[in-house]
Design a protein around this motif. Structure first.
Motif, mmCIF file in Angstrom:
data_model
loop_
_atom_site.group_PDB
_atom_site.id
_atom_site.type_symbol
_atom_site.label_atom_id
_atom_site.label_comp_id
_atom_site.label_asym_id
_atom_site.label_seq_id
_atom_site.Cartn_x
_atom_site.Cartn_y
_atom_site.Cartn_z
ATOM 1 N N CYS A 91 0.840 -1.189 0.000
ATOM 2 C CA CYS A 91 0.000 0.000 0.000
ATOM 3 C C CYS A 91 0.880 1.247 0.000
ATOM 4 N N TRP A 151 -4.372 6.935 -1.519
ATOM 5 C CA TRP A 151 -3.648 5.669 -1.420
ATOM 6 C C TRP A 151 -4.136 4.676 -2.475
ATOM 7 N N LEU A 208 -3.136 0.241 -3.856
ATOM 8 C CA LEU A 208 -2.423 -1.027 -3.637
ATOM 9 C C LEU A 208 -1.789 -1.502 -4.933
#
Length: 398
Positions: free
Chosen positions: A320, A383, A385
């Protein structure tokens, strides 16, 4: 505002298709003071097809605001309603059906708005007429509003298409000069550039600086190609070349590249990066653009002196990446459309609204999504992943 005042604002004609003469008097009393004019259509030979057709023709010619259908029988009422509904000139006119005392008011009549069974009471008739006319007025207002919204949506769509065409043409015109710059820097790095003529001033540039400049040109070219791709195929994924690499090294390189801008913005960067972080699989060049854009956006849309926290951590089979600032934040309604094409932040003073749109498309091409969490005066956090790499051979960052 009273019912009577609402009706008076939009006067019109109420057509009574009469069977019983007493109905005419009741209808006249019910419309008294409303501003509506009563027009009476004698039923005549209403039981014959010709008589029913005559009623329909008169209704179509008058175009009343409401039809009071005084039916002699349920059969005549049913046939008249069917023809009113099938005629395009009368199908949208509300119908108040007046039935004989022995009728079944629960039977379905096509196109009928309401049903009253005789004997008629003036107050009841007046109340039903007011309700139907008010509903008709509201329906017309809704239709006008929908038409206006459709026209506005069409205008916005045309404006967006025009902007897309302009952006596509602009990106296409910029591509050739940037390609030329890329070729020049490539030749300089290879040592194959032509020697300068005598008498020309020379500027000393280190190889590392030249590599940075060449890398910047590559980024510009990637952005131009992405713009061309975004406007040619706005719903398609961007093409990526995934390979194993260390995301922590890429983050450090991007921050190093942005040092002059960070210093100018008086920004402080805190890195919280796990030193044991495994490699990820992705396209380093495309992800460089994403990381740079997220960091630059935080500087561009906030006052000087903000703090940036960059974090990398492993989450199951993914890594992440997140960047959080302590700036002015973003309203929730803006967050919901922040990644749209040509959407700009509320504090944006420049730009074309392509950055976050392209970033989202790049991350989507990696099988993930960029998420945002923010509220006014509480900063913003972005954010996403990336999957862990299963291969051992790592790609070079530069």
């Amino acid at each position: 505002m009273s019912w009577s005042k609402r009706l008076t604002m939009e006067p019109g004609i109420v057509l009574l298709i009469q069977h019983d003469p007493e109905t005419s008097a009741k209808a006249s009393d019910a419309l008294n003071g409303t501003g509506f004019k009563l027009s009476v259509c004698e039923a005549g030979e209403g039981t014959t097809p010709e008589g029913i057709a005559s009623r329909i023709a008169q209704a179509a010619q008058i175009q009343p605001a409401l039809i009071l259908l005084d039916a002699e029988s349920e059969a005549i009422a049913l046939e008249t309603c069917r023809q009113l509904q099938s005629n395009p000139n009368t199908s949208s006119i509300p119908v108040l059906l007046l039935l004989p005392p022995t009728s079944n008011p629960g039977q379905l009549y096509p196109g009928v708005s309401d049903v009253l069974v005789k004997p008629l009471f003036t107050q009841m008739l007046q109340s039903r007429i007011r309700i139907l006319m008010s509903l008709q007025t509201l329906q017309q207002q809704v239709q006008r509003q929908n038409q206006r919204l459709q026209q506005e949506a069409l205008s916005r769509q045309c404006a967006v298409q025009t902007l897309r065409d302009v952006m596509h043409a602009l990106a296409h015109d910029l591509r050739n000069p940037v390609l030329g710059m890329q070729m020049v820097f490539g030749n300089l790095l290879k040592g194959t550039a032509r020697p300068l003529n005598s008498g020309v001033d020379l500027v000393s540039v280190s190889r590392s600086e030249l590599e940075r400049m060449a890398q910047g040109v590559d980024c510009y070219l990637g952005l131009i190609n992405a713009m061309l791709s975004a406007h040619a195929e706005p719903d398609a994924y961007l093409t990526i070349q995934p390979q194993p690499f260390r995301l922590d090294e890429l983050v450090q390189e991007v921050i190093k590249d942005l040092e002059p801008l960070l210093k100018k913005s008086q920004a402080t960067v805190f890195c919280n990066i796990d030193p044991e972080l495994p490699p990820v699989k992705g396209d380093p060049k495309r992800l460089w653009d994403v990381l740079e854009n997220l960091l630059v956006n935080a500087l561009k849309h906030n006052p000087p002196g903000i703090q940036l926290t960059v974090e990398l951590r492993q989450e199951n089979n993914s890594v992440c990446f997140s960047v959080q600032d302590n700036g002015i934040g973003i309203p929730q309604e803006q967050c919901q459309r922040l990644f749209g094409l040509h959407q700009r932040g509320p504090n944006a003073r420049q730009g074309l609204g392509l950055g976050l749109y392209l970033c989202q498309r790049i991350i989507q091409a990696h099988g993930s999504e960029i998420l945002v969490d923010s509220r006014p005066k509480a900063g913003a956090k972005f954010w996403f992943l990336l999957p862990l790499a299963k291969e051992a051979k790592l790609a070079a960052i530069a």
